[in-house]
Design an enzyme around this catalytic site. Structure first.
Site, PDB file in Angstrom:
ATOM      1  N   SER A 124       0.813  -1.217   0.000  1.00 40.85           N
ATOM      2  CA  SER A 124       0.000   0.000   0.000  1.00 40.85           C
ATOM      3  C   SER A 124       0.844   1.263   0.000  1.00 40.85           C
ATOM      4  O   SER A 124       1.517   1.556  -0.973  1.00 40.85           O
ATOM      5  CB  SER A 124      -0.955  -0.012   1.199  1.00 40.85           C
ATOM      6  N   HIS A 147      -3.430  -1.827  -4.141  1.00 41.29           N
ATOM      7  CA  HIS A 147      -4.898  -1.910  -4.086  1.00 41.29           C
ATOM      8  C   HIS A 147      -5.467  -0.503  -3.934  1.00 41.29           C
ATOM      9  O   HIS A 147      -4.741   0.432  -3.607  1.00 41.29           O
ATOM     10  CB  HIS A 147      -5.327  -2.816  -2.917  1.00 41.29           C
TER      11      HIS A 147
END
Lengths: 245, 68
Positions: A124, A147
């Site tokens: 992330s 993501h």
């Protein structure tokens, strides 16, 4: 003479008892007795591990890296003439977007050579931090989860909330695209891919794949990173030395 | 605050009350360290915050050291 000897013996006994108690402490806490000493290093190391903690203090059972501790250290490294390079060790599951972006911008705007190594995971918000260095490495077993930025918990249910979230995501994408060789299209494809993560959107990029996508500059560990940072240091110092001659 | 992490919110913010409240960040001999206060009033070093790799070879800053 005898007294001196006795004194000395007394001292060594004291030393031994204090040594043994600190030894016991170390064995209890570290599982080892001593570590080798070495001369001063011109390359400093910044480890970013656990979660990246931002504006809200996370509960103490989380292993966190507090960004307010790292920012002054980065300035100190930039200012200290004895420090010539910086190696960033990353093993993070992500965390606060703005704290992560702050760290990434600080690292990318440093004048001294920086090299990052992704170990284990750089998920992330760890992705922009990994690419912010002058040169980035990933060990073959490390992974990076890409993501979409999302919200959990209480959300004010207005369309503007989602616009705000989208802008936040755009900042992450822009930073990664401008500091690595990955194309925006490709990064977004990975970010919004279906079927790669179980019941989730995104992609888990492992070692060599991260290099193939252009996200990370090379596969390598400590040896490669140290070679690269020394090479970058030589490059920045090269012309100055020639002028002196 | 927006968290960007694959972790679930419940993993980050569990519901039970937090322990380890006697944990603090102090300046010890010019280095920032995380310490935990023991019952006898002494502090035990938990973590050293430094970018100098040589600091981590210094016995005085190894985790578990008792600071008085």
């Amino acid at each position: 003479m005898d007294k001196d000897m006795q004194k000395k013996e007394g001292q060594t006994q004291d030393d031994q008892s204090s040594n043994s108690s600190s030894l016991v402490q170390k064995i209890q806490s570290l599982g080892q007795t001593n570590v080798p000493q070495a001369p001063d290093s011109n390359i400093h190391v910044l480890s970013i591990v656990g979660q990246i903690e931002g504006h809200i203090q996370l509960p103490p059972q989380n292993k966190t890296t507090k960004y307010e501790h790292l920012l002054p250290q980065l300035i100190a490294i930039e200012q200290n003439p004895k420090i010539e390079g910086l190696v960033i060790l990353l093993n993070t599951v992500g965390g606060d977007v703005e704290a992560g972006l702050a760290l990434a911008e600080m690292i990318s705007s440093m004048s001294k050579p920086t090299v990052s190594i992704v170990l284990g995971g750089g998920h992330s918000i760890g992705v922009p931090i990994a690419v912010s260095a002058d040169h980035s490495f990933i060990v073959p077993t490390a992974t990076m989860t890409i993501h979409p930025v999302r919200l959990t918990g209480l959300v004010i249910g207005v369309p503007q909330t989602f616009e705000y979230l989208d802008k936040m995501q755009e900042r992450v994408i822009n930073f990664v695209v401008s500091h690595s060789n990955i194309k925006e299209e490709k990064f977004k494809d990975l970010m919004f891919a279906k079927g790669n993560l179980t019941r989730d959107i995104g992609t888990n990029v492992v070692g060599h794949d991260a290099v193939d996508y252009g996200l990370i500059d090379g596969v390598g560990g400590v040896k490669e990173a140290m070679e690269k940072v020394n090479e970058l240091i030589d490059n920045t110092q090269g012309p100055q030395q020639e002028v002196i001659q | 605050m927006i968290l960007y992490t694959p972790l679930a919110e419940t993993d980050i913010f569990p519901h039970e009350a937090g322990e380890n409240v006697n944990r603090e960040c102090i300046n010890y001999n010019g280095k920032q360290v995380f310490v935990e206060k023991n019952k006898d009033g002494s502090y035990q070093l938990l973590q050293l915050l430094s970018t100098d790799p040589q600091d981590f070879l210094d016995d005085n800053y190894s985790p578990g050291t008792i600071i008085n």
